[in-house]
Design an enzyme around this catalytic site. Structure first.
Site, mmCIF file in Angstrom:
data_model
loop_
_atom_site.group_PDB
_atom_site.id
_atom_site.type_symbol
_atom_site.label_atom_id
_atom_site.label_comp_id
_atom_site.label_asym_id
_atom_site.label_seq_id
_atom_site.Cartn_x
_atom_site.Cartn_y
_atom_site.Cartn_z
ATOM 1 N N SER A 113 0.930 -1.130 -0.002
ATOM 2 C CA SER A 113 0.045 0.095 -0.121
ATOM 3 C C SER A 113 0.762 1.290 0.015
ATOM 4 O O SER A 113 1.603 1.497 -0.906
ATOM 5 C CB SER A 113 -0.951 -0.140 1.203
ATOM 6 O OG SER A 113 -1.801 0.917 1.206
ATOM 7 N N HIS A 114 0.828 2.150 0.988
ATOM 8 C CA HIS A 114 1.384 3.452 1.123
ATOM 9 C C HIS A 114 2.844 3.318 1.552
ATOM 10 O O HIS A 114 3.426 4.323 1.545
ATOM 11 C CB HIS A 114 0.533 4.362 2.347
ATOM 12 C CG HIS A 114 0.572 3.564 3.605
ATOM 13 N ND1 HIS A 114 -0.115 2.572 3.636
ATOM 14 C CD2 HIS A 114 1.142 3.842 4.433
ATOM 15 C CE1 HIS A 114 -0.100 1.941 5.069
ATOM 16 N NE2 HIS A 114 0.524 2.635 5.493
ATOM 17 N N ASP A 278 -2.853 6.136 -3.314
ATOM 18 C CA ASP A 278 -1.404 5.609 -2.727
ATOM 19 C C ASP A 278 -1.092 4.442 -3.724
ATOM 20 O O ASP A 278 -1.564 4.269 -4.768
ATOM 21 C CB ASP A 278 -1.811 4.919 -1.263
ATOM 22 C CG ASP A 278 -2.788 3.999 -1.346
ATOM 23 O OD1 ASP A 278 -3.628 3.847 -2.246
ATOM 24 O OD2 ASP A 278 -2.823 3.044 -0.567
ATOM 25 N N ASP A 280 -1.297 1.326 -3.684
ATOM 26 C CA ASP A 280 -2.269 0.131 -4.358
ATOM 27 C C ASP A 280 -3.631 0.703 -4.804
ATOM 28 O O ASP A 280 -4.424 -0.176 -5.202
ATOM 29 C CB ASP A 280 -2.513 -0.971 -3.560
ATOM 30 C CG ASP A 280 -3.044 -0.626 -2.033
ATOM 31 O OD1 ASP A 280 -3.102 0.671 -1.718
ATOM 32 O OD2 ASP A 280 -3.018 -1.054 -1.135
ATOM 33 N N ASP A 282 -6.002 2.144 -3.026
ATOM 34 C CA ASP A 282 -7.259 2.312 -2.497
ATOM 35 C C ASP A 282 -7.693 3.566 -1.530
ATOM 36 O O ASP A 282 -8.541 3.805 -0.997
ATOM 37 C CB ASP A 282 -7.351 0.780 -1.333
ATOM 38 C CG ASP A 282 -6.202 0.708 -0.526
ATOM 39 O OD1 ASP A 282 -5.388 1.606 -0.528
ATOM 40 O OD2 ASP A 282 -6.173 -0.326 0.000
ATOM 41 N N ARG A 283 -6.372 4.275 -1.554
ATOM 42 C CA ARG A 283 -6.538 5.541 -0.700
ATOM 43 C C ARG A 283 -6.965 6.868 -1.500
ATOM 44 O O ARG A 283 -6.757 6.746 -2.958
ATOM 45 C CB ARG A 283 -5.360 5.891 0.099
ATOM 46 C CG ARG A 283 -5.077 4.859 1.038
ATOM 47 C CD ARG A 283 -3.980 5.284 1.939
ATOM 48 N NE ARG A 283 -3.815 4.419 2.899
ATOM 49 C CZ ARG A 283 -2.981 4.581 4.148
ATOM 50 N NH1 ARG A 283 -2.430 5.752 4.449
ATOM 51 N NH2 ARG A 283 -2.882 3.578 4.943
ATOM 52 N N LYS A 377 -11.409 -0.266 0.276
ATOM 53 C CA LYS A 377 -11.568 1.241 0.169
ATOM 54 C C LYS A 377 -11.259 1.222 -1.211
ATOM 55 O O LYS A 377 -10.619 0.308 -1.772
ATOM 56 C CB LYS A 377 -10.786 1.815 1.105
ATOM 57 C CG LYS A 377 -9.331 1.611 1.308
ATOM 58 C CD LYS A 377 -8.728 2.028 2.627
ATOM 59 C CE LYS A 377 -7.249 2.050 2.857
ATOM 60 N NZ LYS A 377 -6.842 0.848 3.517
HETATM 61 C C1 VG1 Z 1 -3.078 2.184 8.168
HETATM 62 C C2 VG1 Z 1 -4.123 3.196 8.311
HETATM 63 C C3 VG1 Z 1 -5.803 2.226 8.440
HETATM 64 C C4 VG1 Z 1 -5.587 1.516 6.988
HETATM 65 C C5 VG1 Z 1 -4.398 0.544 6.876
HETATM 66 C C6 VG1 Z 1 -4.393 0.116 5.705
HETATM 67 O O1 VG1 Z 1 -3.235 1.383 9.311
HETATM 68 O O2 VG1 Z 1 -4.144 3.851 9.579
HETATM 69 O O3 VG1 Z 1 -6.705 3.126 8.558
HETATM 70 O O4 VG1 Z 1 -6.713 0.643 6.932
HETATM 71 O O5 VG1 Z 1 -3.156 1.375 6.986
HETATM 72 O O6 VG1 Z 1 -4.468 0.916 4.527
HETATM 73 P P1 VG1 Z 1 -2.215 1.297 10.675
HETATM 74 O O7 VG1 Z 1 -2.173 0.029 11.452
HETATM 75 O O8 VG1 Z 1 -0.750 1.488 10.072
HETATM 76 O O9 VG1 Z 1 -2.647 2.478 11.252
HETATM 77 V V1 VG1 Z 1 -3.692 0.507 3.173
HETATM 78 O O10 VG1 Z 1 -4.055 1.915 2.295
HETATM 79 O O11 VG1 Z 1 -2.140 0.180 3.723
HETATM 80 O O12 VG1 Z 1 -4.472 -0.787 2.551
HETATM 81 CO CO CO Z 2 -3.537 1.329 0.305
#
Ligand code: VG1
Ligand code: CO
Length: 544
Positions: A113-114, A278, A280, A282-283, A377
């Site tokens: 993801s991010h 982001d 992947d 989804d954000r 998302k």
């Molecule tokens: C973070 C965010 C959470 C989100 C998760 C996955 O998790 O706070 O809201 O669902 O990333 O998003 P954490 O445990 O680091 O706070 V993504 O876009 O990584 O699939």
């Molecule tokens: Co993501």
């Protein structure tokens, strides 16, 4: 097709976090590491012989290599069909849609993801169940358990598959279909939003847009949908080419990391609308000319205006937000007399509510919003939602936001992250906070009187499963809140997150800078948690 059984030894760190297993690429490249985890997933699932698995990832470094391994393991373990995004690419919402559309057994989504990508950065993998959503905790707990005792994995002796050619081939007992990653998703978006109106608003120049794909997976999705289908000028999508290391940047859509977009949106002759996604896809980050919309506000504004979007014209059955997300959407739900659910952080907690039809729209403060169209998302969905809203209301983003605040008040909001803190220190801070909880209620800090102080537990209203230790909440008599939690997606040490919010009803004060408006709460958070004192840091790593 020959199936080999390879002896392996367990790794003790394969416990999935908020969104799958995320580790450094180098960790995943250890002998048997990826294989162990995939086999542990397969070992904890039942009755998938002959069934379909969807497979794709965000295109980061190691994506292709991992996909080749997983294809061979899925074949060896008895899946009947694989549906794979061309080039090994699928955003989580697109994968979620493919699982649902093809009534697949589940899917493996390769994504960190991010988190940054590249040989020295991060990789990740998660399993999605038949509803298209991330595996709930009872699954991920079983994966972890299997991974601790695993002694062998199964892999088919077969040649690598050409991931770039669309089409179907039969290899031994398994059918492998490579699909265009965008087509089905784009079709679904067309069925949700008013594309003719969007085309007209963009074509006439009423909406001038800039979308920053951050060299990540949304490049091909955004180019096809925004430029080819909706007629945005070529070049409206910037950083559109997916790169294995995201161009060396951090593919996290916020003002700290999407600087190129932010500079445009706050610069002269700024576009009407700006957005970013982001790694992947989804954000989403939503911006207008000279305005940034906090994700919590974006969720509330979407909920308040959903009836203007074709797919939601009948209204919403309910809404949900993750616990640290601001209470802005609660105010909308109260006004419309629809239920509002508060869930732990992570999309897996929305799945049951969506399946049961209890909610239509949900979101998180971390730039994630989505609806019942899939079980993830969805970044581009949110972008199209906003575009549709602007086109329908014929109002700039700033006016939409200010009107919303006028009607509902403003929940001034910010998140402060302290990244790569030593785990011992981070755990010590949480322990320290935990020990203070019983005595905090009733204490007054100037105008801030603590109403409750607890650790969030969630009981799923559908399956009654309980999730403990989901963050420390301190609520004040005036509606303000401070939340503390440890991230479950980082790969280095611990990341401490502080979430701060204060409600402001007075329209005269709606235009304040969030950090200034939250200064007292920021001080109070330090007094309560001693984060700066205990970490020796003078400021957060990232403020969003
Ligand atoms: C973070 C965010 C959470 C989100 C998760 C996955 O998790 O706070 O809201 O669902 O990333 O998003 P954490 O445990 O680091 O706070 V993504 O876009 O990584 O699939
Ligand atoms: Co993501």
């Amino acid at each position: 097709m020959q199936i080999e059984t390879i002896t392996t030894h367990p790794y003790d760190d394969q416990n999935p976090g908020t969104s799958g297993l995320r580790k450094k690429v180098k960790t995943f490249q250890q002998p048997g590491y990826l294989e162990n985890f995939v086999q542990s997933i397969f070992d904890s699932l039942n009755d998938f012989a002959g069934k379909t698995l969807v497979l794709g990832g965000d295109g980061r470094y190691f994506n292709r290599a991992a996909i080749q391994i997983i294809i061979k393991m899925a074949a060896a373990n008895g899946f009947g069909e694989l549906i794979i995004g061309q080039g090994g690419l699928l955003s989580p919402p697109a994968a979620s849609h493919l699982i649902r559309k093809n009534q697949a057994f589940g899917g493996l989504v390769l994504s960190a993801s991010h988190n940054p990508g590249g040989p020295d950065e991060d990789f990740g993998i998660k399993y999605n169940v038949a509803n298209g959503g991330p595996a709930p905790e009872k699954y991920t707990a079983a994966f972890y358990q299997c991974s601790q005792a695993i002694d062998c994995y199964k892999i088919a002796a077969m040649a690598d598959i050409d991931l770039d050619s669309i089409g179907t081939q039969q290899v031994g007992d398994i059918k492998i279909t490579i699909v265009d990653p965008v087509t089905d998703y784009a079709e679904m978006m067309q069925s949700i939003f008013d594309f003719p109106l969007l085309k007209q608003s963009i074509g006439s120049g009423y909406i001038r847009l800039c979308f920053d794909a951050m060299h990540a997976i949304t490049g091909p999705y955004a180019k096809r949908i925004l430029e080819d289908m909706l007629g945005a000028k070529p070049g409206s999508v910037i950083n559109a080419e997916p790169l294995e290391d995201f161009g060396g940047h951090h593919p996290d859509p916020n003002l700290a990391h999407a600087q190129e977009l932010a500079a445009k949106m706050f610069g002269p002759d700024a576009p009407t609308f700006g957005a970013a996604s982001d790694g992947d896809g989804d954000r989403n980050m939503i911006m207008g000319s000279h305005i940034f919309v906090t994700p919590s506000d974006s969720l509330a504004i979407m909920a308040a205006n959903a009836h203007l979007i074709p797919a939601y014209a009948k209204g919403l059955s309910g809404v949900a937000r993750s616990m640290p997300t601001s209470q802005a959407v609660d105010r909308v739900a109260a006004k419309y007399a629809i239920p509002c659910y508060e869930t732990p952080t992570g999309w897996k907690f929305f799945g049951n509510l969506l399946d049961a039809g209890k909610i239509t729209i949900c979101g998180e403060e971390s730039f994630g919003t989505g609806s019942d169209h899939v079980r993830e998302k969805d970044g581009l969905w949110a972008v199209l939602f906003w575009l549709n809203l602007i086109a329908r209301k014929r109002q700039p983003v700033a006016d939409i936001v200010h009107d919303h605040w006028l009607k509902f008040g403003r929940d001034i909001y910010s998140r402060h992250d302290y990244e790569a803190v030593s785990s011992d220190i981070a755990n010590g801070i949480i322990e320290h906070l935990r020990s203070r909880l019983p005595t905090l209620a009733g204490q007054a800090f100037d105008e801030y009187i603590i109403k409750y102080a607890d650790e969030f537990s969630y009981q799923d209203p559908i399956d009654n499963s309980i999730s403990h230790n989901q963050g420390i909440r301190i609520g004040f008599e005036n509606g303000s809140r401070i939340v503390f939690r440890l991230s479950g997606t980082g790969t280095v040490g611990a990341t401490l997150r502080i979430y701060l919010e204060r409600f402001e009803v007075d329209a005269e004060k709606h235009d304040q800078d969030a950090q200034a408006a939250l200064a007292d709460l920021i001080d109070l958070a330090e007094q309560l948690s001693e984060i700066k004192k205990r970490t020796g840091r003078t400021e957060p790593t990232v403020i969003t």
